[in-house]
Scaffold this motif. Structure first.
Motif, PDB file in Angstrom:
ATOM      1  N   GLN A 190     -89.445 -41.544   6.094  1.00  0.00           N
ATOM      2  CA  GLN A 190     -88.142 -40.945   5.756  1.00  0.00           C
ATOM      3  C   GLN A 190     -86.930 -42.289   5.198  1.00  0.00           C
ATOM      4  N   TYR A 191     -86.632 -41.907   4.037  1.00  0.00           N
ATOM      5  CA  TYR A 191     -85.659 -42.851   3.587  1.00  0.00           C
ATOM      6  C   TYR A 191     -84.269 -42.269   3.852  1.00  0.00           C
ATOM      7  N   GLN A 200     -83.312 -46.259  -6.739  1.00  0.00           N
ATOM      8  CA  GLN A 200     -84.055 -47.288  -7.231  1.00  0.00           C
ATOM      9  C   GLN A 200     -83.227 -48.647  -7.288  1.00  0.00           C
ATOM     10  N   GLY A 201     -83.975 -49.661  -7.192  1.00  0.00           N
ATOM     11  CA  GLY A 201     -83.404 -50.890  -6.919  1.00  0.00           C
ATOM     12  C   GLY A 201     -82.831 -51.232  -5.714  1.00  0.00           C
ATOM     13  N   GLY A 230     -77.868 -50.132   7.330  1.00  0.00           N
ATOM     14  CA  GLY A 230     -78.199 -50.185   6.024  1.00  0.00           C
ATOM     15  C   GLY A 230     -79.012 -49.016   5.644  1.00  0.00           C
ATOM     16  N   TYR A 231     -79.732 -49.611   4.606  1.00  0.00           N
ATOM     17  CA  TYR A 231     -80.921 -48.481   4.019  1.00  0.00           C
ATOM     18  C   TYR A 231     -82.046 -48.799   4.802  1.00  0.00           C
TER      19      TYR A 231
END
Length: 149
Positions: free
Chosen positions: A83-84, A13-14, A91-92
């Motif tokens: 897919q996270y 989250q965030g 990075g993300y």
């Protein structure tokens, strides 16, 4: 929402995730074994990122030639999933994969040295794959194969 795209991995989250479109191959042989790539960092479906100006199909054909050294024919589209993940140095990421059933045609080069194509049963491949979205895609073709029986 029957057409919702499934999502896998932990989404913090965030946290901002960079979208990363990709195309991936579901390759089976005459014994119903699934071809996956083994690298030093784990097991993956063959394929990769879609470059600017490419279609998912064009990207997959290019990736199969680069990674495996094979030309290929796309048989059909299986589906999409997100897919996270956190990639070292990148990075993300939110990898939005489009999955295709593929038939390998001809080996034309050696392919990348850091990966080897291994043939496993669907259940063994699902257990070894690091990305849950890749495992989900194999489950989809298993469901299709079961429906044809």
């Amino acid at each position: 929402m029957a057409n919702a795209i499934p999502e896998f991995g932990e989404r913090i989250q965030g946290q901002t995730y960079v979208p990363r479109p990709g195309a991936y191959a579901l390759i089976t042989d005459s014994r119903d074994l699934v071809g996956i790539i083994r690298t030093n960092s784990g097991y993956f479906l063959p394929g990769g990122g879609i470059e600017a100006g490419e279609t998912a199909e064009d990207a997959l054909i290019r990736e199969l030639r680069e990674e495996l050294g094979w030309t290929a024919r796309i048989l059909d589209r299986v589906g999409e999933a997100v897919q996270y993940l956190v990639a070292e140095g990148e990075g993300y990421l939110a990898v939005r994969g489009t999955f295709f059933r593929v038939r390998l045609l001809e080996r034309v080069t050696k392919g990348e040295p850091n990966g080897e194509l291994e043939w496993l049963s669907a259940s063994d491949a699902i257990q070894r794959l690091g990305r849950r979205s890749d495992a989900w895609a194999i489950e989809q073709i298993e469901n299709l194969n079961g429906a044809k029986s």
